[in-house]
Design a protein around this motif. Structure first.
Motif, PDB file in Angstrom:
ATOM      1  N   GLY A  51      76.158  36.540 -39.253  1.00 37.58           N
ATOM      2  CA  GLY A  51      75.604  37.873 -39.435  1.00 37.58           C
ATOM      3  C   GLY A  51      75.286  38.505 -38.090  1.00 37.58           C
ATOM      4  N   GLN A  52      74.088  38.263 -37.584  1.00 35.77           N
ATOM      5  CA  GLN A  52      73.710  38.836 -36.294  1.00 35.77           C
ATOM      6  C   GLN A  52      74.274  38.027 -35.130  1.00 35.77           C
ATOM      7  N   PHE A  53      74.439  36.726 -35.332  1.00 38.50           N
ATOM      8  CA  PHE A  53      74.893  35.855 -34.246  1.00 38.50           C
ATOM      9  C   PHE A  53      76.229  35.219 -34.625  1.00 38.50           C
ATOM     10  N   LEU A  54      77.199  35.339 -33.717  1.00 40.72           N
ATOM     11  CA  LEU A  54      78.541  34.834 -33.967  1.00 40.72           C
ATOM     12  C   LEU A  54      78.992  33.998 -32.783  1.00 40.72           C
ATOM     13  N   THR A  55      79.774  32.978 -33.039  1.00 41.79           N
ATOM     14  CA  THR A  55      80.306  32.126 -31.970  1.00 41.79           C
ATOM     15  C   THR A  55      81.772  31.859 -32.254  1.00 41.79           C
ATOM     16  N   SER A  56      82.549  31.665 -31.187  1.00 46.11           N
ATOM     17  CA  SER A  56      83.970  31.359 -31.366  1.00 46.11           C
ATOM     18  C   SER A  56      84.349  30.136 -30.561  1.00 46.11           C
ATOM     19  N   ALA A  57      85.515  29.611 -30.863  1.00 44.33           N
ATOM     20  CA  ALA A  57      86.018  28.405 -30.198  1.00 44.33           C
ATOM     21  C   ALA A  57      86.616  28.774 -28.838  1.00 44.33           C
ATOM     22  N   GLY A  58      87.825  28.303 -28.544  1.00 44.93           N
ATOM     23  CA  GLY A  58      88.418  28.561 -27.238  1.00 44.93           C
ATOM     24  C   GLY A  58      88.745  30.024 -27.014  1.00 44.93           C
ATOM     25  N   ALA A  59      89.343  30.313 -25.861  1.00 41.40           N
ATOM     26  CA  ALA A  59      89.579  31.696 -25.461  1.00 41.40           C
ATOM     27  C   ALA A  59      90.399  32.467 -26.492  1.00 41.40           C
ATOM     28  N   ALA A  60      91.457  31.850 -27.024  1.00 42.21           N
ATOM     29  CA  ALA A  60      92.275  32.544 -28.017  1.00 42.21           C
ATOM     30  C   ALA A  60      91.480  32.841 -29.277  1.00 42.21           C
ATOM     31  N   ALA A  61      90.563  31.927 -29.633  1.00 45.07           N
ATOM     32  CA  ALA A  61      89.727  32.162 -30.806  1.00 45.07           C
ATOM     33  C   ALA A  61      88.778  33.334 -30.573  1.00 45.07           C
ATOM     34  N   GLY A  62      88.485  33.641 -29.315  1.00 49.67           N
ATOM     35  CA  GLY A  62      87.693  34.830 -29.015  1.00 49.67           C
ATOM     36  C   GLY A  62      88.395  36.091 -29.489  1.00 49.67           C
ATOM     37  N   LEU A  63      89.726  36.068 -29.433  1.00 48.88           N
ATOM     38  CA  LEU A  63      90.507  37.191 -29.943  1.00 48.88           C
ATOM     39  C   LEU A  63      90.336  37.306 -31.450  1.00 48.88           C
ATOM     40  N   ASP A  64      90.379  36.164 -32.145  1.00 52.82           N
ATOM     41  CA  ASP A  64      90.150  36.166 -33.592  1.00 52.82           C
ATOM     42  C   ASP A  64      88.778  36.741 -33.921  1.00 52.82           C
ATOM     43  N   HIS A  78      87.793  40.114 -35.958  1.00 54.81           N
ATOM     44  CA  HIS A  78      86.907  39.977 -37.124  1.00 54.81           C
ATOM     45  C   HIS A  78      85.787  41.010 -37.061  1.00 54.81           C
ATOM     46  N   MET A  79      85.212  41.217 -35.883  1.00 50.18           N
ATOM     47  CA  MET A  79      84.141  42.195 -35.750  1.00 50.18           C
ATOM     48  C   MET A  79      84.656  43.619 -35.913  1.00 50.18           C
ATOM     49  N   VAL A  80      85.866  43.889 -35.403  1.00 50.15           N
ATOM     50  CA  VAL A  80      86.459  45.211 -35.606  1.00 50.15           C
ATOM     51  C   VAL A  80      86.633  45.480 -37.099  1.00 50.15           C
ATOM     52  N   ARG A  81      87.098  44.480 -37.812  1.00 52.94           N
ATOM     53  CA  ARG A  81      87.295  44.659 -39.255  1.00 52.94           C
ATOM     54  C   ARG A  81      85.966  44.908 -39.964  1.00 52.94           C
ATOM     55  N   VAL A  95      92.110  49.538 -39.472  1.00 47.00           N
ATOM     56  CA  VAL A  95      91.870  49.707 -38.036  1.00 47.00           C
ATOM     57  C   VAL A  95      92.041  48.371 -37.322  1.00 47.00           C
ATOM     58  N   ALA A  96      91.506  47.289 -37.917  1.00 46.56           N
ATOM     59  CA  ALA A  96      91.619  45.964 -37.301  1.00 46.56           C
ATOM     60  C   ALA A  96      93.072  45.519 -37.227  1.00 46.56           C
ATOM     61  N   ALA A  97      93.856  45.813 -38.257  1.00 47.09           N
ATOM     62  CA  ALA A  97      95.272  45.420 -38.256  1.00 47.09           C
ATOM     63  C   ALA A  97      96.034  46.140 -37.158  1.00 47.09           C
ATOM     64  N   ASP A  98      95.743  47.426 -36.957  1.00 45.67           N
ATOM     65  CA  ASP A  98      96.391  48.163 -35.871  1.00 45.67           C
ATOM     66  C   ASP A  98      96.033  47.569 -34.513  1.00 45.67           C
ATOM     67  N   THR A  99      94.766  47.198 -34.345  1.00 45.54           N
ATOM     68  CA  THR A  99      94.328  46.588 -33.091  1.00 45.54           C
ATOM     69  C   THR A  99      95.013  45.242 -32.884  1.00 45.54           C
ATOM     70  N   ALA A 100      95.145  44.470 -33.961  1.00 48.00           N
ATOM     71  CA  ALA A 100      95.802  43.166 -33.874  1.00 48.00           C
ATOM     72  C   ALA A 100      97.264  43.320 -33.457  1.00 48.00           C
ATOM     73  N   PRO A 160      98.231  38.030 -35.286  1.00 46.39           N
ATOM     74  CA  PRO A 160      97.966  38.242 -36.705  1.00 46.39           C
ATOM     75  C   PRO A 160      96.495  38.561 -36.896  1.00 46.39           C
ATOM     76  N   LEU A 161      96.180  39.334 -37.915  1.00 50.43           N
ATOM     77  CA  LEU A 161      94.774  39.654 -38.167  1.00 50.43           C
ATOM     78  C   LEU A 161      94.004  38.405 -38.550  1.00 50.43           C
ATOM     79  N   GLU A 162      94.676  37.472 -39.225  1.00 46.84           N
ATOM     80  CA  GLU A 162      94.064  36.189 -39.561  1.00 46.84           C
ATOM     81  C   GLU A 162      95.052  35.086 -39.262  1.00 46.84           C
ATOM     82  N   ARG A 163      94.596  34.029 -38.600  1.00 47.56           N
ATOM     83  CA  ARG A 163      95.445  32.869 -38.351  1.00 47.56           C
ATOM     84  C   ARG A 163      95.137  31.782 -39.356  1.00 47.56           C
ATOM     85  N   GLU A 164      96.175  31.022 -39.732  1.00 52.03           N
ATOM     86  CA  GLU A 164      95.966  29.915 -40.649  1.00 52.03           C
ATOM     87  C   GLU A 164      95.304  28.756 -39.920  1.00 52.03           C
TER      88      GLU A 164
END
Length: 316
Positions: free
Chosen positions: A149-162, A166-169, A176-181, A187-191
């Motif tokens: 919610g208020q606090f978010l964390t991501s894994a490695g550098a590429a996951a920062g893109l994910d 996610h926040m744009v969406r 809008v998020a899909a256009d940015t992706a 991809p907007l979402e990675r498997e």
């Protein structure tokens, strides 16, 4: 307009720093207007990235203007974050500002205490260290990002893109998020999660361990349908004695060691051959293709087919 402040600290990882700048600066609303205003803030006017020196246009006082603060990763040589930075992050959080970290930026966010009692992630290489330093945080090394919610964390550098996408969406919707992706060629979402990138190495065995010959034999015979009694017979011990000594010297059980060896073999075959998944299941020592798929997904975090698409090079 939503304001995003990117925090620049000494030894900041340049890719982690550039990721939110690229994503949020590229995001456009349907009418073409910029969706975000960006502020690069720091405790000093210049920061050393290790590769170059970056001039920081804004101080920590500008964080109070932000709707979102991004904390990029820093190198292991950066040292503890300045008290002024921690205080500024706590003050922003108290005002309801969304705060997100990329990669090792989770260590800075954890140092504020804002993640206490929450689930979080960081690069899988550093996950155990984060958990050890901050036992009050539930560290999940398998996911690409965690949204509390208020606090978010991501894994490695590429996951920062994910995470940024996610926040744009969340802010402006999927279109809008899909256009940015697309602009980021992402991809907007990675498997899957980052579990698929983890090197599932065996626990280290002390030099001179009496288990070394047995461990080599297990690796060589991982394709066989071995039981604990089979392994104990090979070691010329009772099952009970083997289990005790094995755990003392390796930190795990014989069967868990064997399962990890099978997963490693399966990953190697998926990366280097065109063999069918059913054939690889047999070659890696799994009882059935179904059992192989279930265990592989549970350990690696994605299916064998998806893993192969991501990691197999050109097979000659």
């Amino acid at each position: 307009m939503h304001t995003v402040a990117v925090l620049a600290l000494d030894q900041v990882v340049s890719f982690d720093l550039s990721t939110p700048i690229e994503v949020f600066s590229r995001t456009r609303l349907p009418d073409g207007r910029a969706a975000y205003r960006l502020l690069i803030c720091g405790a000093t006017e210049e920061v050393d990235t290790g590769l170059f020196v970056l001039r920081v246009p804004y101080g920590l006082d500008r964080l109070r203007e932000a709707d979102t603060i991004i904390v990029p990763g820093t190198s292991e040589y950066a040292g503890p974050p300045p008290a002024a930075v921690l205080d500024a992050l706590r003050a922003a959080a108290a005002n309801g500002t969304r705060v997100a970290s990329i990669c090792s930026g989770a260590f800075v966010l954890a140092a504020t205490g804002l993640l206490d009692g929450l689930r979080a992630t960081t690069h899988w290489v550093a996950a155990a260290r984060l958990a050890a330093l901050h036992p009050e945080i539930t560290v999940d090394p398998d996911v690409l990002y965690v949204d509390n919610g208020q606090f978010l964390t991501s894994a490695g550098a590429a996951a920062g893109l994910d995470l940024c996408l996610h926040m744009v969406r969340k802010d402006h919707g999927s279109a809008v998020a899909a256009d940015t992706a697309r602009l980021s060629v992402m991809p907007l979402e990675r498997e899957g999660g980052q579990a698929q990138f983890i090197v599932h190495a065996q626990p280290p065995t002390p030099a001179g361990s009496t288990m070394e010959p047995l461990l080599r034999w297990l690796d060589e015979n991982a394709d066989r349908d071995l039981t604990l009694d089979d392994i104990a017979a090979r070691a010329r011990m009772s099952s009970r004695t083997l289990s005790r000594r094995f755990r003392e010297q390796t930190g795990t059980t014989p069967l868990r060691w064997l399962h990890r060896a099978r997963i490693r073999r399966a990953q190697y075959l998926l990366e280097t051959t065109t063999h069918s998944v059913d054939r690889i299941a047999s070659q890696a020592g799994f009882g059935s293709p179904t059992a192989f798929r279930e265990r592989f997904k549970r350990v690696v975090g994605t299916s064998p087919h998806t893993y192969r698409r991501a990691f197999r090079g050109s097979v000659r």
